[in-house]
Motif scaffolding. Structure first.
Motif, mmCIF file in Angstrom:
data_model
loop_
_atom_site.group_PDB
_atom_site.id
_atom_site.type_symbol
_atom_site.label_atom_id
_atom_site.label_comp_id
_atom_site.label_asym_id
_atom_site.label_seq_id
_atom_site.Cartn_x
_atom_site.Cartn_y
_atom_site.Cartn_z
ATOM 1 N N LEU A 202 0.838 -1.040 0.027
ATOM 2 C CA LEU A 202 0.122 -0.266 0.063
ATOM 3 C C LEU A 202 0.933 1.293 -0.094
ATOM 4 C CD1 LEU A 202 -2.981 -0.852 2.455
ATOM 5 C CD2 LEU A 202 -2.940 -0.993 -0.048
ATOM 6 N N ALA A 203 1.973 1.266 0.576
ATOM 7 C CA ALA A 203 2.825 2.158 0.816
ATOM 8 C C ALA A 203 3.550 2.692 -0.705
ATOM 9 C CB ALA A 203 4.060 2.453 1.910
ATOM 10 N N SER A 204 3.490 1.959 -1.389
ATOM 11 C CA SER A 204 4.295 1.973 -2.607
ATOM 12 C C SER A 204 3.272 3.022 -3.576
ATOM 13 C CB SER A 204 4.599 0.758 -3.344
ATOM 14 O OG SER A 204 3.614 -0.032 -3.837
ATOM 15 N N ALA A 205 2.089 3.047 -3.144
ATOM 16 C CA ALA A 205 1.049 4.187 -3.860
ATOM 17 C C ALA A 205 0.804 3.840 -5.300
ATOM 18 C CB ALA A 205 1.557 5.432 -3.457
ATOM 19 N N GLY A 206 0.782 2.607 -5.663
ATOM 20 C CA GLY A 206 0.484 2.213 -7.111
ATOM 21 C C GLY A 206 -0.774 1.305 -6.988
ATOM 22 N N THR A 207 -0.960 0.527 -8.078
ATOM 23 C CA THR A 207 -2.179 -0.068 -8.290
ATOM 24 C C THR A 207 -2.307 -1.411 -7.202
ATOM 25 O OG1 THR A 207 -2.121 0.409 -10.906
ATOM 26 C CG2 THR A 207 -3.513 -1.710 -10.039
ATOM 27 N N LEU A 208 -3.426 -1.221 -6.620
ATOM 28 C CA LEU A 208 -3.624 -2.309 -5.689
ATOM 29 C C LEU A 208 -3.942 -3.617 -6.213
ATOM 30 C CD1 LEU A 208 -4.424 -3.022 -2.618
ATOM 31 C CD2 LEU A 208 -6.646 -2.363 -3.158
ATOM 32 N N GLN A 209 -3.145 -4.710 -5.586
ATOM 33 C CA GLN A 209 -3.381 -5.934 -6.005
ATOM 34 C C GLN A 209 -3.572 -6.722 -4.523
ATOM 35 O OE1 GLN A 209 -0.377 -7.610 -8.758
ATOM 36 N NE2 GLN A 209 0.317 -5.555 -9.047
ATOM 37 N N LEU A 210 -4.671 -7.393 -4.457
ATOM 38 C CA LEU A 210 -5.027 -7.771 -3.138
ATOM 39 C C LEU A 210 -4.014 -9.201 -2.802
ATOM 40 C CD1 LEU A 210 -9.066 -8.305 -3.105
ATOM 41 C CD2 LEU A 210 -7.749 -6.513 -2.233
ATOM 42 N N GLY A 211 -3.475 -9.798 -3.791
ATOM 43 C CA GLY A 211 -2.655 -11.024 -3.571
ATOM 44 C C GLY A 211 -1.271 -10.332 -3.244
ATOM 45 N N LYS A 212 -1.102 -9.315 -3.033
ATOM 46 C CA LYS A 212 0.279 -8.536 -2.594
ATOM 47 C C LYS A 212 0.117 -8.039 -1.322
ATOM 48 C CE LYS A 212 2.904 -7.839 -6.845
ATOM 49 N NZ LYS A 212 4.112 -8.693 -6.434
ATOM 50 N N LEU A 213 -0.989 -8.023 -0.695
ATOM 51 C CA LEU A 213 -1.298 -7.343 0.681
ATOM 52 C C LEU A 213 -0.588 -8.210 1.504
ATOM 53 C CD1 LEU A 213 -4.965 -6.307 0.714
ATOM 54 C CD2 LEU A 213 -3.045 -4.788 0.514
ATOM 55 N N GLY A 214 0.062 -7.500 2.688
ATOM 56 C CA GLY A 214 0.532 -8.255 3.886
ATOM 57 C C GLY A 214 -0.809 -9.161 4.453
ATOM 58 N N ALA A 215 -0.283 -10.268 5.336
ATOM 59 C CA ALA A 215 -1.512 -11.104 5.829
ATOM 60 C C ALA A 215 -2.203 -10.256 6.885
ATOM 61 C CB ALA A 215 -0.681 -12.107 6.431
ATOM 62 N N ARG A 216 -1.495 -9.753 7.793
ATOM 63 C CA ARG A 216 -2.175 -8.786 8.688
ATOM 64 C C ARG A 216 -2.786 -7.790 7.993
ATOM 65 N NH1 ARG A 216 -0.171 -9.612 13.960
ATOM 66 N NH2 ARG A 216 1.725 -11.243 13.737
ATOM 67 N N THR A 217 -2.609 -7.256 7.009
ATOM 68 C CA THR A 217 -3.396 -6.095 6.386
ATOM 69 C C THR A 217 -4.674 -6.759 5.613
ATOM 70 O OG1 THR A 217 -1.196 -5.013 5.714
ATOM 71 C CG2 THR A 217 -3.406 -4.286 4.592
ATOM 72 N N ARG A 218 -4.476 -7.830 4.959
ATOM 73 C CA ARG A 218 -5.574 -8.615 4.461
ATOM 74 C C ARG A 218 -6.824 -8.910 5.523
ATOM 75 N NH1 ARG A 218 -6.160 -11.545 -0.534
ATOM 76 N NH2 ARG A 218 -8.209 -11.833 -0.560
ATOM 77 N N ILE A 219 -6.331 -9.312 6.654
ATOM 78 C CA ILE A 219 -7.256 -9.562 7.889
ATOM 79 C C ILE A 219 -7.889 -8.368 8.197
ATOM 80 C CG2 ILE A 219 -7.466 -10.471 10.065
ATOM 81 C CD1 ILE A 219 -5.177 -12.464 9.593
ATOM 82 N N ALA A 220 -7.067 -7.247 8.500
ATOM 83 C CA ALA A 220 -7.763 -6.157 9.060
ATOM 84 C C ALA A 220 -8.618 -5.494 8.017
ATOM 85 C CB ALA A 220 -6.574 -5.083 9.395
#
Length: 308
Positions: free
Chosen positions: A275-293
């Motif tokens: 998310l911090a890279s401020a580009g196109t969001l890809q759910l598969g690249k989210l961190g595990a904790r981010t995905r849960i939250a």
């Protein structure tokens, strides 16, 4: 018996659309794999160890969060995302909610950038075509909207049944706030075809557009940066409740820098390299904790919008 940590999947296949037949396409930018994943190698290992030691509690938390997102809702729910301060990451949260809803529920979702300034929502969603909110509003006024293709004719596609429009004509149109009746008519039309409409309302609940957006909203997600004044936040929530008593509130704090807390706390979106890279969001690249939250946040927003 322990439960293995969840393998966070990439975006789900989009499935079939109604006979009217608009087929969303995954933007080409989504295929790029060069951007960093949300977790470092060490964070992935720590997540797996923690999950094993706690008997799969983190895995179970993701399962419960996904179930909440999948729960039955009254269609046509409208959720407005508003910041409690500038730079609170409202566009990031709006994109996350739209992507997760489209991926998990597999129903049409509309994401709308209704900010005062030229926002980043379409960039985060990977929408490359021109897709202006002003064009969509003019179309709805001038032409009958009878089918899903009619409803998304002026919108861009973000894959997984997620459509989006933005304000690329800002600041040229910044002197023309969205009118109450105008937005009421447009949002009512969207609700006929979209399970959920997620609106990025920008940096303040008291912006020029917020009154129109909130008047027809079912729920508002208030986004705060780390360090926000609790007293001011409480005052803001009370003011909103007084002005819009039927709009349910959900609050989330976004950690935008490395080192902002380590726990996976309720109502907190942890720092995430992707998310911090401020580009196109890809759910598969989210961190595990981010995905849960983020999935928990989506579930809470839906429950609030559904009057739960």
């Amino acid at each position: 018996m322990t439960t293995a940590a969840p393998s966070l999947p990439p975006l789900a296949p989009s499935g079939s659309l109604p006979p009217s037949g608009v087929a969303p396409s995954e933007p080409a930018t989504m295929a790029k794999a060069s951007r960093k994943g949300g977790d470092t190698w060490w964070e992935r290992v720590r997540f797996e160890v923690t999950d094993a030691v706690t008997s799969g509690s983190l895995s179970e938390r993701l399962i419960r969060a996904s179930s909440a997102v999948e729960a039955p809702i009254t269609t046509g729910r409208r959720v407005v995302v508003l910041g409690t301060a500038g730079g609170a990451a409202t566009s990031t949260v709006t994109a996350l909610l739209a992507k997760l809803l489209g991926s998990i529920r597999q129903e049409p979702v509309m994401a709308v950038d209704a900010t005062d300034l030229h926002g980043r929502l379409l960039k985060y969603l990977g929408v490359e075509e021109t897709a202006l909110l002003s064009d969509l509003m003019r179309q709805y006024t001038a032409q009958p909207v009878r089918t899903l293709p009619d409803a998304v004719a002026a919108a861009g596609t973000s894959g997984n049944r997620v459509f989006a429009v933005g304000r690329g004509d800002v600041p040229a149109a910044a002197d023309a706030p969205i009118g109450l009746q105008e937005w009421t008519d447009v949002s009512a039309t969207l609700s006929r075809f979209m399970a959920v409409t997620i609106v990025d309302g920008g940096a303040s609940p008291f912006s020029r557009h917020a009154a129109a957006l909130l008047d027809s909203a079912h729920a508002v997600v208030l986004v705060s940066p780390v360090g926000a004044d609790p007293a001011k936040l409480q005052e803001m929530r009370e003011d909103l409740m007084g002005s819009y008593p039927d709009v349910q509130q959900v609050h989330v704090t976004v950690h935008s820098r490395q080192g902002h807390g380590g726990a996976l706390a309720d109502g907190v979106l942890p720092f995430d390299r992707h998310l911090a890279s401020a580009g196109t969001l890809q759910l598969g690249k989210l961190g595990a904790r981010t995905r849960i939250a983020a999935t928990e946040l989506a579930g809470k927003a839906l429950m609030a919008a559904n009057g739960a």
